[in-house]
Design a protein around this motif. Sequence first.
Motif, short mmCIF file in Angstrom:
data_model
loop_
_atom_site.label_atom_id
_atom_site.label_comp_id
_atom_site.label_asym_id
_atom_site.label_seq_id
_atom_site.Cartn_x
_atom_site.Cartn_y
_atom_site.Cartn_z
N ASP A 15 0.87 -1.12 0.04
CA ASP A 15 0.04 -0.04 -0.08
C ASP A 15 0.77 1.16 -0.10
O ASP A 15 0.45 2.33 -0.12
N GLY A 16 2.19 1.20 0.15
CA GLY A 16 3.03 2.37 -0.04
C GLY A 16 3.73 2.75 1.13
O GLY A 16 3.98 3.87 1.25
N LYS A 17 3.76 1.73 2.26
CA LYS A 17 4.66 2.11 3.31
C LYS A 17 5.95 2.69 3.18
O LYS A 17 6.29 3.95 3.42
N SER A 18 6.80 1.78 2.77
CA SER A 18 8.38 2.07 2.71
C SER A 18 8.63 3.32 1.59
O SER A 18 9.29 4.14 1.89
N THR A 19 7.68 3.41 0.61
CA THR A 19 7.62 4.59 -0.35
C THR A 19 7.45 5.88 0.52
O THR A 19 8.28 6.79 0.28
N LEU A 20 6.59 5.77 1.15
CA LEU A 20 5.93 7.12 2.01
C LEU A 20 7.26 7.51 2.92
O LEU A 20 7.63 8.60 3.03
N ILE A 21 7.65 6.37 3.62
CA ILE A 21 8.68 6.91 4.73
C ILE A 21 10.10 7.24 3.88
O ILE A 21 10.61 8.14 4.28
N GLY A 22 10.24 6.68 2.63
CA GLY A 22 11.50 6.94 1.80
C GLY A 22 11.24 8.24 1.51
O GLY A 22 12.20 9.29 1.59
N LYS A 137 -1.92 7.57 19.04
CA LYS A 137 -1.90 8.41 18.05
C LYS A 137 -1.82 7.70 16.70
O LYS A 137 -0.77 7.07 16.69
N LEU A 138 -2.75 8.14 15.71
CA LEU A 138 -2.72 7.36 14.50
C LEU A 138 -3.01 8.34 13.34
O LEU A 138 -3.80 8.91 13.37
N CYS A 139 -1.98 8.35 12.50
CA CYS A 139 -1.88 9.04 11.30
C CYS A 139 -2.31 8.23 10.00
O CYS A 139 -1.43 7.44 9.63
N ILE A 140 -3.51 8.22 9.64
CA ILE A 140 -3.90 7.41 8.53
C ILE A 140 -3.47 8.02 7.15
O ILE A 140 -4.09 9.34 7.08
N CYS A 141 -2.76 7.80 6.48
CA CYS A 141 -2.61 8.14 5.17
C CYS A 141 -3.38 7.41 3.83
O CYS A 141 -3.02 6.20 3.81
N ILE A 142 -4.07 8.11 3.06
CA ILE A 142 -4.71 7.42 1.80
C ILE A 142 -3.66 7.65 0.77
O ILE A 142 -3.43 8.84 0.46
N THR A 143 -3.16 6.25 0.47
CA THR A 143 -1.85 6.70 -0.28
C THR A 143 -2.28 6.56 -1.88
O THR A 143 -3.42 5.94 -2.23
N LYS A 144 -1.10 6.88 -2.94
CA LYS A 144 -1.59 6.65 -4.20
C LYS A 144 -2.43 7.28 -4.74
O LYS A 144 -3.05 6.94 -5.91
N CYS A 145 -2.85 8.66 -4.29
CA CYS A 145 -4.05 9.43 -4.70
C CYS A 145 -3.61 9.81 -6.34
O CYS A 145 -4.83 9.90 -6.90
N ASP A 176 -6.89 8.54 18.74
CA ASP A 176 -6.75 9.92 18.36
C ASP A 176 -6.33 9.81 16.96
O ASP A 176 -5.00 9.87 16.91
N TYR A 177 -6.92 10.15 15.89
CA TYR A 177 -6.55 9.98 14.63
C TYR A 177 -6.65 11.25 13.70
O TYR A 177 -7.57 11.95 13.94
N THR A 178 -5.81 11.10 12.58
CA THR A 178 -6.41 12.09 11.35
C THR A 178 -6.24 11.35 10.17
O THR A 178 -5.46 10.27 10.16
N ILE A 179 -6.81 11.77 9.02
CA ILE A 179 -6.71 10.98 7.83
C ILE A 179 -6.06 12.27 6.64
O ILE A 179 -6.53 13.24 6.63
N ILE A 180 -4.76 11.75 6.13
CA ILE A 180 -4.40 12.59 5.09
C ILE A 180 -4.18 11.84 3.75
O ILE A 180 -3.68 10.82 3.80
N PRO A 181 -4.83 12.39 2.68
CA PRO A 181 -4.71 11.71 1.46
C PRO A 181 -3.11 12.17 0.94
O PRO A 181 -2.74 13.31 1.05
N VAL A 182 -2.38 11.35 0.39
CA VAL A 182 -1.09 11.46 -0.15
C VAL A 182 -0.82 10.98 -1.33
O VAL A 182 -1.44 9.91 -1.81
N ASN A 187 4.97 13.37 -4.35
CA ASN A 187 5.22 13.98 -3.25
C ASN A 187 4.23 15.23 -2.70
O ASN A 187 4.51 16.24 -2.50
N ILE A 188 3.07 14.75 -2.64
CA ILE A 188 1.96 15.63 -2.14
C ILE A 188 1.36 15.12 -0.89
O ILE A 188 1.24 13.89 -0.83
#
Lengths: 532, 287
Positions: A15-22, A137-145, A176-182, A187-188
């Motif tokens: 789902d793009g974990k390593s790519t996001l961290i990279g 704390k949970l930061c949820i990323c919707i990846t590969k938008c 306690d979460y947030t949702i961020i589309p990325v 690189n957005i």
Amino acid sequence: MEKLFKFICCGNVDDGKSTLIGQLLLNSGNVKVDQMEDAKKASQKNGSGVFEPAFLLDGLLEEREQQITIDVAHRFFDYDDTRFHILDCPGHKQYTKNMAIAAAEADAAVLVIDISKGIQEQTLKHLDICSYFQIEKLCICITKCDLSSVNGKWNDEKILDLTEKIKSILTKYKFDYTIIPVSSMQNIGIDKVLDKLVEYKNTIDNQEYENIIHIQDCKFSNGKRYYWVRYNKNLDLTKNYKLYPENIDITIDKLSENGVLTIKEDMDISRGHCIAAGEVLVNDLIRHYTIWFSEPTNDMVIKHGTRTVKILNYYENSFKLQEPLIFNNITDVKNNGWGIIIDNLTKKTIGCAVFLANENTYSSKSNKKGNVYWFTGLSGAGKTTLAKELLNSFSLKPILLDADDLRQGVNSDLGYSKEDRIKNVDRIAHIANLLASQGFNVIVTCISKEASQRARIKELIGKTYIEIFVDRSIENCQKYDTKGLYKSINRDNMINNYQEGSSVSLIIDTNNDTIEVSKQKMLNYLKSNNLI
Amino acid sequence: MLCNHLKQLQKQSIELIREVCATNNYNDMVVFYSIGKDSSVLLDLFKKAFYPQSIPIKFLHIDTGWKFKEMYEFRDKIAKEIDLLVYKNPANLNPYTDGRRYTDVMKTEALKQALQKYKFRIAFGGGRRDEEKSRAKERMVSIRDEYNRWSPRSQNPEIPPLYNTFLSDKTNLRIFPLSNWTELDIWRYIKSENIDVVPLYFAKERNVIKTQPGMYIMSYDKIGETKKVRFRTLGCYPLTGAVESDAQNVDDIISELEKAQYTERITRVIDYDTDGSMEIKKKEGYF
Ligand SMILES: Nc1nc2c(ncn2[C@@H]2O[C@H](COP(=O)(O)OP(=O)(O)OP(=O)(O)O)[C@@H](O)[C@H]2O)c(=O)[nH]1
Ligand SMILES: [Mg+2]
């Protein structure tokens, strides 16, 4: 650096974990020239040639060949007077154990969900694991938008749709979460993730006290005893400490900077003892939830604190030990609330046990709202029978609220008029909701035939309300009227037609199905909804 | 004064060292001592872990015969403080003529021979996760098979601070107390704890030979040129690169590293020949 902050990146495979961290490492200026060259070379050799930021993390040969993360990568960077410790987890089911161990260490989590795949089984599994280990704390990323783009623009509708789905799933948890589309490729959104992590680390309190000291070993110097000790958070040495398992008062003389402890009393303290201020539990019978890395064996020990104790009897949700452990419920003191299970023969770590409340008590600080399994249907339809079948399918046995039982006590003032029946059901719903809010799973069996009332209850309890309609015709109910209910004049008006409604989650047909079949259907439902 | 995160790293390292020591026999254990900066920090942590007693565990230096002369001087000085064994593979290969085999035989093989000779089963090392991409995947308590080989897939699930430090009949252990330290942490710690290191880490006019742009190797002969260089890592001198630098003391090194464009690995020929070479060496039994 003033602080140390650990976070994991988790979520379903690919789902793009390593790519996001990279990308996050790149954006924060934490990739050196030679590391970049190495990742580029790997992209040429193993990938399509397009630079893959994931190769900044996936460093094993096998990982690179298969383009998959197998084991956790540890990366460090300094930012905002904080040491960030990243644990990039594998997403593949096969390597869930590697994800779980990382989660146990983490202060916060980034969870990625691929926009085109949505919420997958592994996503839910990872959410559960984060929850078990009390990650708040949970930061949820919707990846590969970028992949969802229509005419070069992100598909907002799709993002919104997934956001709603995520929100609905998360009502079950207390993150306690947030949702961020990325999009890591464009690189957005990555900078927003970093900002969020900075916000999370600011909530970490370095001044927290835990006042639990485990004795690693007893040493002698010039005829005087001193101890090697292990502790997690800060210690407040002005407090009154007790020695466990003996449960006697003890006076701390000094704790040196290098973890050397001396005490005032002349006592024989050895490895495995614990010195604590505040509540700790001492017990050889412990309720647990265990994440197994491999099958349980016949000869296991559990290591916790500085004790390694043989497991005499192991049951799915409790074990009996040869000697007591000195511990806390994970919900009370996270660091003192789990242990590792080791096979005595091979010395392999085969599981991680999270300690739940002692004996049969549930914890009031559980992370999740409990589920309410509401069995509805005519009298004699088989509600109680099926509910009892279900009781033992949970790792933590739920509480059973049977309307008939409650009528013996709490509701004994009520009769069978329509008004009283409504009251009866409302009271049960109220109790069920109270229990669920405190983390208990509840099974209710109650005729509750008014559709409008069940709709109200669903609203009251919320997303954790699961209605199971046990469907059996009046004729059949009368035919098998074992309790003689339908002959009773008092309960005459019960045979009025049952009102089916839209609040139902699952219908079990007891006209045709046997108990076994019905049970299987319920289990399938629970499994597919990740409730067990 | 140690800053907060270094205090925590120090505490984690000492707790791990003690946990291993409290659950095993000292005779089974050895500390791998490479004379470099990480070894200097590791030694300091062992001193602290055992204080006020002296360290009851042996240290081991795997000599190749090709270390820097300054390293030998430093080692002989340290040997007065600790119980140091020195082992050298009698095969005596040469880095110039034996190529890759030199490292395999004189380092990896030698290490395994020494462990076997002294029957050591638990070896502490100064490896750090930030050094290299396969080390980033390493456990703090790393399982090796009977032949001391690493297999990334058969590692224990590890959740600090509960380490599984038990030996089985079929396994040996490598312990990495410095896993979570970075190169900068090492230097910040050296500074605040006033730890002695080999002088080669500090920039000085030295007689060197240029190997590639910006990279030099030490020349102990007449040939070469004089350059102000320092070493970021220390190993065998023909295989270790020096970089141009003005950093003459620890403070200078710290500020140099805060701006560094490259990792320290580029100065090590051993890790830089093929993709995954460190991983392969680890699988063969290297640290
Ligand atoms: N188009 C596009 N592709 C992406 C994006 N992020 C990741 N990918 C691709 O998705 C694939 C998987 O990415 P990884 O980062 O390796 O996924 P992962 O979640 O780390 O995978 P595991 O760790 O193996 O579970 C790679 O081919 C990436 O190029 C993105 O934002 N846009
Ligand atoms: Mg990955």
